[in-house]
Design a protein around this motif. Structure first.
Motif, mmCIF file in Angstrom:
data_model
loop_
_atom_site.group_PDB
_atom_site.id
_atom_site.type_symbol
_atom_site.label_atom_id
_atom_site.label_comp_id
_atom_site.label_asym_id
_atom_site.label_seq_id
_atom_site.Cartn_x
_atom_site.Cartn_y
_atom_site.Cartn_z
ATOM 1 N N VAL A 178 66.288 -8.762 12.481
ATOM 2 C CA VAL A 178 67.190 -8.548 13.616
ATOM 3 C C VAL A 178 67.556 -9.850 14.307
ATOM 4 N N SER A 180 69.480 -12.398 13.379
ATOM 5 C CA SER A 180 70.907 -12.720 13.363
ATOM 6 C C SER A 180 71.692 -11.781 14.261
ATOM 7 N N VAL A 181 71.228 -10.527 14.371
ATOM 8 C CA VAL A 181 71.922 -9.583 15.252
ATOM 9 C C VAL A 181 71.769 -10.019 16.703
ATOM 10 N N ASN A 184 73.977 -13.240 17.199
ATOM 11 C CA ASN A 184 75.430 -13.210 17.075
ATOM 12 C C ASN A 184 76.113 -11.998 17.694
ATOM 13 N N THR A 185 75.353 -10.969 18.043
ATOM 14 C CA THR A 185 75.987 -9.713 18.450
ATOM 15 C C THR A 185 76.869 -9.873 19.681
ATOM 16 N N VAL A 351 80.033 -6.214 12.570
ATOM 17 C CA VAL A 351 78.941 -6.282 13.535
ATOM 18 C C VAL A 351 78.558 -4.882 13.997
ATOM 19 N N ASP A 354 76.401 -3.748 11.353
ATOM 20 C CA ASP A 354 75.124 -4.447 11.464
ATOM 21 C C ASP A 354 74.263 -3.829 12.567
ATOM 22 N N LEU A 355 74.906 -3.452 13.676
ATOM 23 C CA LEU A 355 74.159 -2.832 14.765
ATOM 24 C C LEU A 355 73.573 -1.491 14.325
ATOM 25 N N SER A 358 70.750 -2.452 11.890
ATOM 26 C CA SER A 358 69.582 -3.038 12.557
ATOM 27 C C SER A 358 68.899 -2.040 13.470
#
Length: 646
Positions: A178, A180-181, A184-185, A351, A354-355, A358
């Motif tokens: 998590v 990178s989340v 960058n989120t 993203v 990705d959310l 994650s």
């Protein structure tokens, strides 16, 4: 605490055998265990208010987060201005609608503004990247430390029933997944959202009809994206579970104990098979995770790339119809803005996926953070110095104990155990393997919680004392000493970081190990190796005793401290233990009765109950279980002497 707590012997299943040193397992066992675990963890745990809890992680960094948001908003706003200037470059400077040739001064001015905006955008992007990196990595670091701290607070039973590799995977792989989340989120969501909204606004300002054509499919894409995200989240949970198993296999097989066991039984091929099978599963899941959604993104890319061609067609039809006038600048500016819409729109969709993905990993992290330690200090807990009884006194009053994962029908490990150890007294517990001896030992410092009765320390119920205060008053030496892969000096100072070299030497002399250390090439700076494997069993035990002496606790717990040693080493270590026990309350768990003959009181434990108590002589005279155990050990020694060649 200077414990040296390895695999505890006996004691009703108190064996401390976690993943470390477990070595290869039978194939059938592995299949049942792993498959059941994978089925149980195929989907992420359900965590309430997950999004809000993730957002809470950023609370300590509100100021920097606000600056990040400002940088993102400014960068996104600046990025959509150049396409609008392009329209003026075409319609006012290159091909002015009023006629005539290019207007060079205006062209220079507009181009200069465009270049300046590009420079400003680059500077804002640099600032935004720095802010994002600092905030995201700080939050990730906080989460990792928070989990490590929480895991250290968990009771001993948690670690005896959980693979070390699985715990390590949660701490390293899940938090890393998590990272990178978290990094960058915020910028990705804000930046891409602002860019998309600003681009759509700019497109509406340029030509509303062309805008409808450009965005008509977005709601459909949003619905499809949600379904894709659900699939990716499920695969992510399975991937992290497989990674946990892979980490556990690696930790078990490549530890010193594991590699020694596999080489001893020539099972390296089987270990490779275990690793290869789980690795293949990991590769398969990684490929599935990488490919899930790629068809969706390919479709989005094709649609967004085809929009300019459709725009040119519609513009041509409008121009050909003569009902509306669309200039070349309008078409170029609209196509430029629409082209800028592709990257942030794709980024926003990615993203979002990705959310969703994650979320499964965050759920695994919060699942561990939500575990409640079974042993915690009560409000108003006191220190040992404030306890009403004499320091060094230990008392069990009708204590019963049953392991948390044992069935209610199973026989309790301890059943109505009562005894008192006076300050300075040496009390021993003996009995058959599995009788519950080691359980008694670990209930004393409240490493386990009694399920019935009361354990008292210095006259106070251990539940009314601060746990750290109890541990400060106790030193433990177990049959398997744990040493760090560090120098002898560092291992000794684990008990007392501020200890001087003179104190180290005094403790080692008392433990009868100083002369051995001095004989090493690097003396106290000798690196002992993984788990102390560069030292003999007797040397490790004496270093553990020196470590406890350095701590200087009033209560000493000895758990089969000489059972794994040869006769010569046992004698040397026993002399060190006798020195360490002098003037301290000492509770000994022993298998070899020869090590407890001089004890003030010997309690004989059988099936979780104390069945005999007395001195060595009185117990022999009673002719009970103790006398039978003594006779068995004497017969075993006699048989060995008879078999020894003359």
């Amino acid at each position: 605490m200077a414990m040296g707590m390895g695999h505890g012997g006996g004691g009703g299943g108190m064996g401390m055998g976690m993943a470390t040193g477990m070595g290869p397992r039978p194939a059938g066992f592995r299949g049942v265990d792993q498959d059941a675990q994978r089925r149980a963890n195929a989907s992420a745990p359900k965590i309430a208010h997950l999004g809000r809890r993730v957002a809470e992680l950023f609370r300590p960094y509100r100021a920097r987060l606000a600056l990040t948001i400002v940088a993102v908003l400014l960068g996104a706003a600046v990025a959509v201005i150049p396409p609008l200037i392009v329209q003026r470059i075409f319609d006012d400077a290159l091909f002015p609608t009023s006629g005539g040739g290019p207007r060079i001064p205006l062209l220079v001015e507009l181009v200069s503004i465009t270049v300046a905006l590009f420079l400003l955008s680059a500077a804002l992007n640099f600032w935004q990247t720095w802010l994002t990196a600092t905030v995201g990595n700080a939050v990730t670091g906080d989460l990792r430390v928070r989990m490590f701290d929480h895991l250290q607070a968990m009771e001993l039973a948690f670690f005896t029933r959980t693979k070390t590799g699985v715990i390590q995977s949660r701490l390293q792989n899940d938090v890393g997944a998590v990272s990178s989340v978290l990094t960058n989120t915020v910028t990705s969501v804000l930046g891409n959202t602002v860019t998309v909204v600003a681009s759509i606004v700019a497109m509406v300002l340029i030509d509303p009809r062309l805008t409808v054509i450009a965005v008509v499919l977005m709601p459909v894409l949003a619905v499809v994206q949600r379904r894709v995200g659900q699939v990716r989240a499920r695969i992510a949970g399975q991937t992290q579970e497989s990674l946990s198993e892979l980490t556990a296999i690696t930790q078990e097989s490549l530890s010193v104990s594991g590699i020694l066991l596999s080489k001893s039984f020539n099972r390296q091929g089987d270990e490779l098979g275990r690793f290869r099978e789980e690795n293949a599963n990991q590769v398969r899941l990684q490929v599935r995770q990488a490919m899930s959604g790629q068809g969706f993104f390919s479709l989005v890319g094709v649609i967004m790339a085809s929009v300019p061609a459709v725009i040119y067609l519609v513009a041509g039809l409008l121009i050909g119809g003569g009902a509306d006038t669309i200039t070349a600048g309008t078409i170029v500016a609209f196509a430029t803005v629409q082209a800028r819409l592709l990257q942030p729109l794709m980024g926003l969709m990615r993203v979002t996926l990705d959310l969703q993905t994650s979320g499964a990993v965050f759920a695994r992290i919060f699942e561990y953070l939500d575990l409640t330690p079974a042993i915690r200090d009560r409000p108003g807990a006191i220190g040992v110095a404030e306890a009403p009884g004499p320091r060094g006194e230990v008392r069990f009053e009708g204590v019963s104990f049953r392991y948390p994962d044992s069935s209610s029908e199973a026989r309790p490990t301890l059943d109505d155990v009562s005894f008192t150890v006076e300050p300075g007294q040496h009390v021993a517990f003996v009995g058959p393997s599995g009788a519950g001896k080691t359980t008694i030992l670990y209930l004393t410092p409240r490493l386990y919680e009694a399920t019935g009765g009361t354990v008292r320390f210095a006259g106070a119920d251990v539940r009314d004392l601060r746990h750290a205060a109890i541990i400060d008053d106790i030193g433990i030496v177990s049959q398997e000493t744990y040493l760090f892969h560090a120098t002898i000096r560092d291992n000794l100072r684990y008990a007392k970081p501020e200890a001087t070299d003179a104190e180290l030497e005094a403790a080692c002399r008392a433990a009868n190990i100083h002369h051995v250390i001095e004989g090493f090439e690097h003396g106290y700076d000798t690196v002992v190796g993984e788990r102390g494997y560069r030292l003999s069993g007797g040397e490790k035990q004496r270093i553990a005793i020196a470590r406890v002496l350095l701590k200087d606790p009033p209560v000493l717990l000895l758990d089969e401290a000489t059972s794994a040693l040869d006769t010569v080493s046992e004698r040397i270590v026993q002399e060190a233990l006798d020195t360490a026990a002098r003037g301290r309350t000492t509770i000994t768990v022993a298998h070899r009765l020869s090590t407890v003959i001089a004890s003030d009181v010997i309690h004989v434990v059988e099936r979780g109950r104390i069945v005999e108590s007395g001195t060595h002589e009185s117990l022999l005279a009673a002719g009970g279980l103790y006398a039978a155990l003594a006779a068995q050990q004497l017969a075993a020694v006699t048989d060995l002497d008879a078999d020894r060649p003359v």
